[in-house]
Design an enzyme around this catalytic site. Structure first.
Site, PDB file in Angstrom:
ATOM      1  N   GLU A 103      82.750-132.143 -79.739  1.00 22.46           N
ATOM      2  CA  GLU A 103      82.935-132.950 -78.523  1.00 22.46           C
ATOM      3  C   GLU A 103      82.425-134.373 -78.757  1.00 22.46           C
ATOM      4  O   GLU A 103      83.114-135.355 -78.469  1.00 22.46           O
ATOM      5  CB  GLU A 103      82.163-132.296 -77.361  1.00 22.46           C
ATOM      6  CG  GLU A 103      82.040-133.183 -76.132  1.00 22.46           C
ATOM      7  CD  GLU A 103      81.462-132.467 -74.909  1.00 22.46           C
ATOM      8  OE1 GLU A 103      81.222-131.245 -74.976  1.00 22.46           O
ATOM      9  OE2 GLU A 103      81.257-133.135 -73.892  1.00 22.46           O
ATOM     10  N   ARG A 104      81.215-134.471 -79.301  1.00 25.48           N
ATOM     11  CA  ARG A 104      80.602-135.798 -79.481  1.00 25.48           C
ATOM     12  C   ARG A 104      81.340-136.601 -80.533  1.00 25.48           C
ATOM     13  O   ARG A 104      81.477-137.818 -80.410  1.00 25.48           O
ATOM     14  CB  ARG A 104      79.117-135.633 -79.838  1.00 25.48           C
ATOM     15  CG  ARG A 104      78.326-135.132 -78.651  1.00 25.48           C
ATOM     16  CD  ARG A 104      76.910-134.726 -78.987  1.00 25.48           C
ATOM     17  NE  ARG A 104      76.307-134.114 -77.797  1.00 25.48           N
ATOM     18  CZ  ARG A 104      75.212-133.371 -77.804  1.00 25.48           C
ATOM     19  NH1 ARG A 104      74.560-133.140 -78.931  1.00 25.48           N
ATOM     20  NH2 ARG A 104      74.752-132.853 -76.678  1.00 25.48           N
TER      21      ARG A 104
END
Ligand code: FAD
Length: 383
Positions: free
Chosen positions: A246-247
């Protein structure tokens, strides 16, 4: 251009195909979706699934393309050319937030039942971690899944869930034990068509307006035990690993967006005459933009370094945390500065830069706030 040094033929093909798709199937509709506060995700994801965009790295066995992290990076870079932040966010929830844990830890059953249709764009996914009482402190969640025979009974609530009003399944973190420590959590695939699931509210946001964000409620919801992802008690660790995907997605989104915003602002400065000269002639503005360009390129290079590390199966937690911290700070600085350079026009909702400013604000908050990234970086530095 630098990208020619890094991306192979396959990745360039992905880039060109996504660029074409964004121009044809997304950008012409962005204003309408922003206005409505909703993207027709089932329709959009089906089209993307048909073109193989939703499983670029995933195994061909489940309908994926089995390409590398460079191809994934090219995909995300092209999503950053969408004329708002909400649509890329909705798409990367499907590809980088709700499915990586199923791929890495899920059973064959979960892969066949949820991953395959998610890659095909037939099911919409969401990631459900945050709760009204727990965001940055993930271990403070209270949603509880109690084992009863061949199922779990889920009670609690989640908030700020992207795609939450449309999702067919949630990749959800819940407590499975009252004990202290990180082994009291488990990750589940929660189908939203079972009794006990309620979308309690669609939330109204300052930015990312096309993306739907929901508050969800679980009332004695029975989840089949086979929907547990990986091992009971390992959910916190599984989710921390999923967070890395996600990051990572934030990094290409940020440097491509920053470059676009700077380019568009330079065009404006060339046209806008103030005190008898185009604003672009003012050295103070040129130098400010030069600094942003340098920082944008540095973030791009950190990202490519991370991709190389990922390709070599190295742990990238510290580098991704650094990248996420830099990305959030940089895009906020750039959008604030670009808006300033547009003067009063920048403050008007009809101007692209006001949307960019509002949407970008989330990047330093969502998926782990900047301060949380700083904590990880500092801890991993070993001081
Ligand atoms: C539009 C939007 C979409 C989202 N989508 C999802 C989603 O799909 N799924 C999901 O699970 N969540 C989602 N979130 C939630 C998001 O991940 C959280 O908002 C974020 O993790 C911060 O948690 P919080 O809001 O509870 O802030 P809090 O934890 O209350 O923190 C508030 C602020 O305190 C500061 N802070 C936090 N920790 C520290 C620290 N250790 N030291 C110093 N300062 C600190 C930070 O500045 C932080 O912004 C979304 C949020 C938004 C706004």
């Amino acid at each position: 251009m630098a990208k020619d040094l890094y991306f192979n033929k396959e990745a360039v093909m992905v880039r060109n195909a996504v660029r074409d798709f964004v121009n044809r199937e997304i950008n012409p509709f962005v204003d309408e979706w922003e206005e409505k506060g909703l993207i027709p995700l089932h329709d959009l994801f089906k089209k993307m699934g048909d073109l193989g965009f939703l499983g670029i790295r995933y195994e061909a066995k489940y309908g994926g393309q089995e390409m590398d992290f460079w191809a994934e990076t090219a995909f995300i870079e092209e999503l950053a050319a969408i004329n708002c932040g909400g649509v890329p966010m909705a798409i990367t929830v499907q590809t980088n937030m709700a499915t990586p844990a199923i791929v890495e830890f899920g059973s064959e059953y979960l892969k066949e039942t949820y991953l395959r249709p998610a890659i095909a764009g037939e099911l919409v996914g969401a990631i459900a971690v945050t709760e009204p009482g727990a965001g940055s402190d993930v271990a403070a969640i209270t949603t509880f899944a109690r084992r009863e025979g061949d199922h779990y009974v889920l009670n609690g609530s989640k908030t700020y869930i992207t795609n939450g009003t449309q999702a067919d399944f949630l990749t959800l973190l819940a407590r499975t034990s009252e004990a202290k420590g990180h082994h009291s959590f488990s990750l589940f695939v929660v189908p939203t068509n079972l009794p006990g699931f309620v979308v309690s509210k669609k939330l109204d946001k300052m930015g990312m307006r096309s993306s739907d964000t929901a508050e969800l409620f679980f009332d004695d919801m029975k989840i089949p035990a086979e929907n547990l992802i990986g091992t009971e008690g390992q959910g916190f660790i599984h989710q921390m690993m999923q967070f890395q995907h996600e990051r990572f997605a934030v990094l290409p989104m940020a440097y491509v967006s920053c470059k676009r915003f700077i380019d568009r602002t330079a065009d404006h400065l060339k046209r806008r005459v103030v005190f008898g000269k185009p604003l672009i002639s003012k050295q103070v503005l040129r130098h400010r933009m030069a600094e942003w360009l340098a920082e944008t390129e540095a973030l791009r290079q950190l990202t490519y370094h991370i991709v190389r590390m990922k390709e070599n199966r190295m742990d990238v937690t510290q580098e991704i945390s650094m990248g996420k911290l830099l990305a959030g700070n940089l895009i906020n600085k750039v959008t604030d500065g670009c808006l300033q350079m547009h003067g009063g026009m920048g403050f008007m909702n009809e101007t692209w830069v006001s949307r960019a400013y509002r949407d970008s604000r989330l990047l330093a908050i969502g998926g782990g706030a900047s301060e949380v990234m700083s904590e990880i970086i500092f801890k991993m530095a070993g001081y």
